[in-house]
Design a protein around this motif. Structure first.
Motif: not given
Length: 759
Positions: A668-678
Motif C-alpha cells: 500500500r505504500g509503494t503501489m497506487r491504491r487503485e492498483r491494490v484495489a484492482g
C-alpha cells in the motif's frame, strides 16, 4: 358452416390495449363476436369461417400489443354455429369472477405518440402533463381492484368529457378503452405551492413556474407516478450540498434525469445494454460511467466513477425538463424509508427539505420507487426491482400452491406464488424503519386483494428475530397454514436457480454482508452445493471476528483492524492501526481487547469493507455498501493478483484471505491504491474460480449460481464469470430480480414449492 369459439386469454392483458387490439383484429378479418375483461383475463367470443378464426388466433399471439404478455390462451368453447347475419364485434362490460388469473401490468413510460402530441401546439393536449393512451401511462400505481376498468382506478373521480369519451369508444383510436384517458377539461391537474402549502398557481403556469424555480437553484418536491421526487439542478455545488444537508444524505449518490438520450451520452458512457434499458418502456435508473469534462457537480455521486442516469418517463417530467440538460430526481424519503406518495404526507414530511411543491390530484394507490439496473457486458442486472418491473411475474415449470415468501430485513420484499407463476413484490426498504414495516403491510395486502389470494403456506428466514417474518404474520391474522424457516443463503441459491430455470443441483457462491447461518454463526462468504430441496456447506471464507457487531458495519475500520489482527497478530495490528487511524488509539486498544469474544463471521461483504478501510477509503460509512462501492470505484488493472489460498479442512474448502491482507499492507505504500484495489478483486476472483473448479471435479456439477449483494460488484462478477467459463463451468447470474436480499423472498417461495409440491 361457421365456427364459434370462446377463448380466455390470461397474462398481462388488461391496461395494455388488448381489447382494442382484439376489436381491430376482428375488423381486419371480418369476424363477429365480443371481448371483455374478466377477473380471469380477457374473454373473447368469435364467429366466422374456421380458417379465418385460425388466422385470427395466430395474429392474436403474434401481433399482441408490446406491453402485453400472454401466458395462456384456453379455448373454452369450440362448436359449429348457424349464420345469424351478425357482423359486429363489441367490447362488453367487464365481469368479475371468483378465479383471478389476470396479471396486473406495470406502469409504462410515456410513448412517442403521446410525446409528439404533447409537444404539438395545435393538439388539444398540448403540454398536458397526464397525456396517455393504451400503450403508456400509469397502471399498477392507480389500480384499486380488478378487472382493470376506470371505476376501479384512481381515475374514477374524473368523468371523461365528450371529446375523451369519443376517443375511448372509437375502435380506430389509439385511446380506445384507455382507462386513464383524460385531457385538460376532464382529467387530473397540477398546482404549485410554497413549503407551507399555499397555492401559487395552477395548470401549465404551475409547470412553467416550477421549471423557472429549478433554474434558480430551488429544490422542488414533484409528485410523479409512484411517489414524490426531490428535484434540483445537478450543476451547482451549493444547491446539491443544500439538498444533502436538508435530506440528511451525506454521501449516497443521487439519480440524475437527463432531458434526452443525446444529453445522457454527453454525461456518461452508455453501452448497448444500458441504452436499451434507458429507452425501454420500463425506463429504470441505469448506472453508467461518467465522462470527464461534463459539468456535473462532484457532490451528485461523491467518490463514484458512475452516475445513476434515467430518462423522463412521465409527461410531467418531460415538461419540467424542457430547455434543461438534466435534473437531480431523487426519491422523496428519509434513509431507507418508503417513498412519500400522498400530498398531505409530502407537505408535512418534506416541508423542511423542499422550497416548493408541484402537486397533482390523481391519487397514488400503491407507492413505488424507481428501479435501478447496471449493465454487465451485453446484458444487465437489477439492483432494485420496482417501477416498470413490478408486478410482472416469473414463470416456473411446475404448478405451486399459494406460498408467501416473507423476505429479508434490509432490502425487504415479499413474494407470492400461484399456479406456474411467481410474483416478486416491489422493493420496500429496511424493515427496521417503522414506516417500512407499515408499507410492507400495505403492499402485501394490496397484492393479495388484487389477486384474491390467501396464502396456504408461509416461508421466512431462519433468523428468529427478522422483522419481515413478524410483519408477514401481522398482516395474515387468520393464517393457519404451515410455516417453514429457511436459511438465508440457501434462499439466495434457490432464487438464482429458479430465475435461470435450472433444477439443480448446482454450486452456489453466495457472497453478501451477513446472514444467519445454520450453525448460529454469521455467514456471508459461502460455497454451497444444492438446490431448492436442500443444501450442504462445502466451503466458506476463513472466519474472522466482527468487533462490535453492527458497529463494525457502520465503522469499517473496526473490521479492518480485525483483518490485521488475524493476518499479522494483535501487536502488529495495534501498531499498524494506530498509524492508519491515529485519532482512535484508545478505541483500537479497546477493540483488540474484546476481539476474542466478538462474533465470528465468514462475510465477504465485510472483507471488502475492511480492505476499503485499510486503503483509507472508508473509515466510517453513512449508507449500506458504501465502503465496498468505494473499493470497486477506484479499482484499476487486472493483471496483478493479490494472493488468496485455498485449503481443505474437515471436508470443506476454506478460502484464506490472510495472504491478501498481508500483501495489501506490504504494497500500500509503494503501489497506487487503485492498483491494490484492482489486485484484490482479481485475486478473489481467482480464489473463487479455484474453489468452484475443485468442487466441480469432486461432484461433476458444472452450474455455478452467483447470488448475494457482493455480486452487485460488476468488476468481480465479470472477472469470475470469465474465469468460470474458461474452466468449462456455467455461471448463473441474476437478471429478473436483484442478487441482493431482494431475491431472498423468491428463493423462499422456490424452497417452499419444492417442499409442498406433492400436497
Amino acid at each position: 358452416m361457421l365456427s364459434h369459439k370462446k377463448i380466455l386469454v390470461s397474462g398481462i392483458v388488461q391496461g395494455v390495449g388488448f381489447r382494442p387490439f382484439c376489436a381491430k383484429l376482428a375488423e381486419r378479418f371480418g369476424v363477429a363476436g365480443s371481448v371483455r375483461n374478466t377477473s380471469g383475463g380477457v374473454e373473447i367470443e368469435l364467429t366466422g369461417e374456421p380458417e379465418v378464426l385460425e388466422r385470427y388466433l395466430h395474429a392474436l399471439s403474434s401481433e399482441n400489443p408490446p406491453a402485453s404478455v400472454i401466458t395462456s390462451a384456453v379455448v373454452l368453447e369450440d362448436r359449429q354455429g348457424e349464420d345469424s347475419g351478425e357482423t359486429a364485434f363489441r367490447i362488453l362490460e367487464s365481469k368479475k369472477e371468483e378465479e383471478l388469473s389476470v396479471l396486473i401490468p406495470p406502469d409504462l413510460a410515456v410513448c412517442e405518440d403521446c410525446t409528439s402530441e404533447m409537444r404539438d401546439p395545435s393538439d388539444r393536449r398540448y403540454r398536458y402533463p397526464f397525456i396517455n393512451c393504451t400503450n403508456c401511462g400509469p397502471r399498477y400505481t392507480i389500480i384499486r381492484d380488478l378487472p382493470y376498468d376506470r371505476p376501479k382506478t384512481a381515475m374514477a373521480p374524473f368523468v371523461m368529457c365528450p371529446s375523451c369519451s369519443r376517443e375511448y369508444h372509437d375502435s380506430s383510436d389509439r385511446r380506445f378503452h384507455a382507462q386513464p384517458n383524460a385531457c385538460f377539461d376532464c382529467g387530473p391537474s397540477v398546482r404549485l405551492t410554497d413549503s407551507g402549502g399555499t397555492v401559487l398557481c395552477r395548470g401549465d403556469e404551475a409547470v412553467r413556474k416550477c421549471s423557472v424555480l429549478l433554474d434558480e437553484g430551488r429544490i422542488v418536491a414533484v409528485k410523479g407516478i409512484g411517489g414524490f421526487h426531490l428535484a434540483c439542478t445537478p450543476f451547482c455545488d451549493g444547491t446539491v450540498a443544500l439538498l444533502r444537508q436538508r435530506k440528511g444524505r451525506k454521501d449516497k449518490p443521487f439519480a440524475v434525469m437527463a432531458s434526452s438520450m443525446e444529453e445522457a451520452e454527453k454525461m456518461a458512457y452508455i453501452p448497448g445494454s444500458a441504452r436499451e434499458l434507458l429507452l425501454s418502456p420500463r425506463k429504470p435508473i441505469v448506472l453508467c460511467c461518467r465522462r470527464k469534462g461534463y459539468p456535473l457537480s462532484e457532490l451528485v455521486a461523491p467518490g463514484q466513477k458512475t452516475v445513476g442516469l434515467f430518462l423522463p418517463y412521465s409527461p410531467l417530467h418531460l415538461l419540467i425538463l424542457e430547455g434543461k440538460k438534466a435534473l437531480i430526481m431523487t426519491s422523496a424519503n428519509f434513509s431507507d424509508e418508503p417513498i412519500v406518495s400522498s400530498n398531505e404526507k409530502a407537505l408535512s414530511a418534506l416541508a423542511g427539505i423542499a422550497d416548493f411543491f408541484l402537486l397533482h390530484d390523481r391519487e397514488i394507490y400503491m407507492a413505488i420507487d424507481d428501479s435501478v439496473a447496471a449493465p454487465l457486458g451485453r446484458t444487465y442486472f437489477l439492483l432494485r426491482r420496482a417501477r416498470g418491473y413490478t408486478p410482472a411475474p416469473m414463470a416456473i415449470q411446475e404448478d405451486t400452491p399459494v406460498i408467501l415468501g416473507a423476505g429479508a430485513e434490509m432490502k425487504s420484499t415479499f413474494c407470492v406464488s400461484k399456479g406456474n407463476l411467481v410474483f416478486p413484490g416491489q422493493y420496500l426498504g429496511d424493515m427496521k424503519q417503522r414506516e417500512t414495516a407499515a408499507y410492507y403491510g400495505r403492499a402485501m395486502k394490496h397484492f393479495m386483494t388484487l389477486y384474491g389470494l390467501s396464502p396456504e403456506y408461509l416461508v421466512h428466514d431462519l433468523h428468529p428475530q427478522f422483522l419481515s417474518t413478524t410483519a408477514a404474520l401481522m398482516n395474515l391474522p387468520s393464517f393457519k397454514g404451515e410455516r417453514l424457516a429457511v436459511q438465508h443463503h440457501h434462499a439466495h441459491l434457490a432464487a438464482c436457480l429458479l430465475e435461470n430455470g435450472v433444477k439443480g443441483p448446482a454450486i452456489g457462491v453466495i457472497f453478501d454482508g451477513t446472514g444467519y447461518g445454520s450453525d448460529g454463526t454469521v455467514w456471508g462468504g459461502e460455497f454451497l452445493l444444492g438446490d431448492s430441496s436442500g443444501f450442504s456447506r462445502k466451503g466458506h471464507f476463513l472466519p474472522s471476528r466482527l468487533p462490535g457487531g453492527d458497529a463494525a458495519v457502520m465503522e469499517p475500520w473496526r473490521y479492518g483492524l480485525s483483518l490485521l489482527a488475524m493476518a499479522l497478530g494483535e501487536e502488529t495490528a495495534r501498531h499498524m492501526g494506530e498509524e492508519l487511524w491515529p485519532g482512535k488509539k484508545d478505541m483500537i486498544r479497546q477493540v483488540l481487547s474484546v476481539l476474542g469474544i466478538s462474533p465470528l463471521t465468514t462475510s465477504c461483504g465485510r472483507f471488502f469493507d475492511g480492505v476499503s478501510a485499510l486503503l483509507g477509503l472508508a473509515e466510517k460509512i453513512t449508507f449500506d455498501g458504501q465502503a465496498a462501492m468505494a473499493l470497486e470505484g477506484i479499482a484499476e488493472g487486472g493483471r496483478i493478483s493479490a494472493p488468496f489460498t485455498v485449503e481443505s479442512r474437515d471436508g470443506r474448502f476454506i478460502l484464506d484471505w490472510r495472504p491478501a491482507v498481508r500483501w495489501v499492507m506490504e504494497n500500500r505504500g509503494t503501489m497506487r491504491r487503485e492498483r491494490v484495489a484492482g489486485a484484490i478483486h482479481t485475486g478473489l476472483a481467482h480464489g473463487v474460480a479455484e474453489v468452484c473448479g475443485r468442487l466441480a471435479e469432486e461432484t461433476g456439477i458444472r452450474d455455478v449460481a452467483l447470488s448475494g449483494g457482493v455480486w452487485q460488484n460488476r468488476r468481480l462478477t465479470a472477472t469470475v464469470r470469465s474465469l468460470l467459463g474458461k474452466k468449462g463451468l456455467n455461471p448463473l447470474l441474476h437478471r429478473l430480480v436483484p442478487p441482493n436480499d431482494e431475491c431472498v423472498s423468491v428463493g423462499q417461495v422456490a424452497i417452499g414449492a419444492e417442499k409442498w409440491k406433492k400436497k
